[in-house]
Design an enzyme around this catalytic site. Structure first.
Site, short mmCIF file in Angstrom:
data_model
loop_
_atom_site.label_atom_id
_atom_site.label_comp_id
_atom_site.label_asym_id
_atom_site.label_seq_id
_atom_site.Cartn_x
_atom_site.Cartn_y
_atom_site.Cartn_z
N ASN A 1 -43.61 21.97 -5.33
CA ASN A 1 -43.57 21.34 -6.65
C ASN A 1 -44.51 22.14 -7.70
OD1 ASN A 1 -43.80 19.77 -9.09
ND2 ASN A 1 -45.08 18.07 -8.23
N TRP A 2 -43.77 22.88 -8.39
CA TRP A 2 -44.62 23.82 -9.20
C TRP A 2 -45.12 23.34 -10.66
CZ3 TRP A 2 -41.02 28.87 -10.09
CH2 TRP A 2 -40.65 29.52 -8.47
N LYS A 3 -44.71 22.01 -10.82
CA LYS A 3 -45.24 21.22 -11.89
C LYS A 3 -44.96 22.10 -13.20
CE LYS A 3 -48.42 19.00 -8.90
NZ LYS A 3 -49.59 18.08 -8.61
N SER B 1 -53.05 18.24 -1.70
CA SER B 1 -54.07 19.15 -1.22
C SER B 1 -53.53 19.66 0.10
CB SER B 1 -55.35 18.85 -1.26
OG SER B 1 -55.83 18.49 -2.67
N GLU C 1 -47.82 11.93 -11.51
CA GLU C 1 -48.17 12.25 -12.89
C GLU C 1 -47.29 11.91 -13.75
OE1 GLU C 1 -48.13 16.40 -11.62
OE2 GLU C 1 -50.09 16.19 -10.63
N GLY D 1 -54.28 17.50 -6.02
CA GLY D 1 -54.87 18.88 -6.93
C GLY D 1 -56.58 18.53 -6.81
N GLU E 1 -48.03 10.38 -1.75
CA GLU E 1 -49.09 11.19 -2.21
C GLU E 1 -50.21 10.54 -2.84
OE1 GLU E 1 -47.18 15.22 -3.47
OE2 GLU E 1 -46.90 13.69 -4.98
N HIS F 1 -43.11 10.82 -9.39
CA HIS F 1 -44.37 11.70 -9.16
C HIS F 1 -45.47 10.81 -9.74
CE1 HIS F 1 -47.52 14.56 -9.05
NE2 HIS F 1 -47.02 15.17 -7.81
P1 PGA Z 1 -51.32 19.46 -4.69
O1 PGA Z 1 -50.02 18.54 -5.33
O2 PGA Z 1 -50.74 20.08 -3.64
O3 PGA Z 1 -51.71 20.50 -5.75
O4 PGA Z 1 -52.45 18.38 -4.44
C1 PGA Z 1 -49.20 17.99 -4.52
C2 PGA Z 1 -48.14 17.11 -5.68
O5 PGA Z 1 -48.79 16.63 -6.63
O6 PGA Z 1 -47.26 17.22 -5.23
#
Ligand code: PGA
Length: 253
Positions: free
Chosen positions: A9-11, A215, A99, A175, A169, A97
């Site tokens: 997932n590149w966001k 992470s 976010e 992150g 998650e 997600h």
């Molecule tokens: P991360 O993000 O690997 O940077 O913790 C995972 C995600 O949000 O899908």
């Protein structure tokens, strides 16, 4: 045997040029180095999907999108429909997600609609769930995830649910560099699988794939992916570097 998935997932990272470099690098490393048959998904921003689709042609890599609209088409400025995603070769779509839930107020009811519209148009939703640090400290994390799973997914028919991919998650692990321990992750994955078993039966619960995210990196991936109920990972930060992403892919044996 559930086929493992590693999805990057590149966001909101990588413009078109950067995206093309990253996809090309991943493509050639996968061709040269990956000898097992996990599904490898890249999830670039919308602006790179069409070009990425051309670059991955003939490779093992599958395309995903980060979000989709609840609606088919029409006056919804700024939204992207599942049909549009289909037209640029997208096969998977992230739904809910954390976010999206936290910054854009997406709630389970809306996410249930996104899951349904994706399935109805031949896309596989990757439905995300996970608790915050407060939920973990309050020890309400099982209830929080149960609510996300039941409200987001349990309106589906069992044939539909079986096609969904779930990503657990924990928000506190995204992150932050702080991964859930193998035990914490396995415990929640097994809990989710039991919820599904109780409602939809053993066959569906054994077939559905549940990814861990938060992470994941080349150092911790192998142990996480070896846990009984963990069927691969949703990778954020480590998916932005081709070498790291491909090492995580290799860990999904
Ligand atoms: P991360 O993000 O690997 O940077 O913790 C995972 C995600 O949000 O899908």
């Amino acid at each position: 045997m559930r086929k493992k998935i590693v999805a990057g997932n590149w966001k909101m990272n990588k413009d078109l040029t950067e995206s093309m470099s990253l996809v090309s690098e991943v493509r050639s490393m996968v061709r040269d180095e990956v000898r097992h048959d996990a599904e490898i998904i890249v999830i670039p921003p919308f602006t790179s999907l069409g070009s990425a689709n051309k670059l991955i042609e003939g490779s093992e890599i599958i395309l995903g999108a980060q979000n989709c609209s609840t609606e088919d088409s029409g006056a919804y400025t700024g939204e992207v429909s599942v049909k549009m995603l289909n037209s640029v070769g997208v096969k998977y779509v992230l739904v809910g997600h954390s976010e999206r839930r936290i910054y854009f107020g997406e709630a389970n009811e809306m996410l249930a609609k996104k899951v349904t519209i994706a399935l109805n148009n031949g896309l596989t939703p990757i439905y995300c769930c996970g608790e915050t640090i407060e939920d973990r400290e309050d020890k309400t994390f099982f209830q929080v995830v149960e609510k996300q799973i039941t409200e987001g997914l349990f309106g589906l028919h069992e044939d539909q649910l079986q096609k969904v991919v779930i990503a657990y998650e924990p928000v506190w692990a995204i992150g932050t560099g702080e991964t859930a321990s193998n035990e914490q992750a396995q415990e929640m994955h097994s809990y989710i699988r039991k919820l599904i078993e109780a409602r939809f039966g053993d066959k569906v619960s054994q077939a559905i794939r549940i990814l861990y995210g938060g992470s994941v990196n080349p150092k911790n991936a192998e142990e996480l992916f070896a846990c009984e109920d963990i069927d691969g990972g949703l990778i954020g930060g480590a998916s932005l570097k081709s070498r790291d992403f491909v090492e995580v892919v290799k860990a999904a044996k």
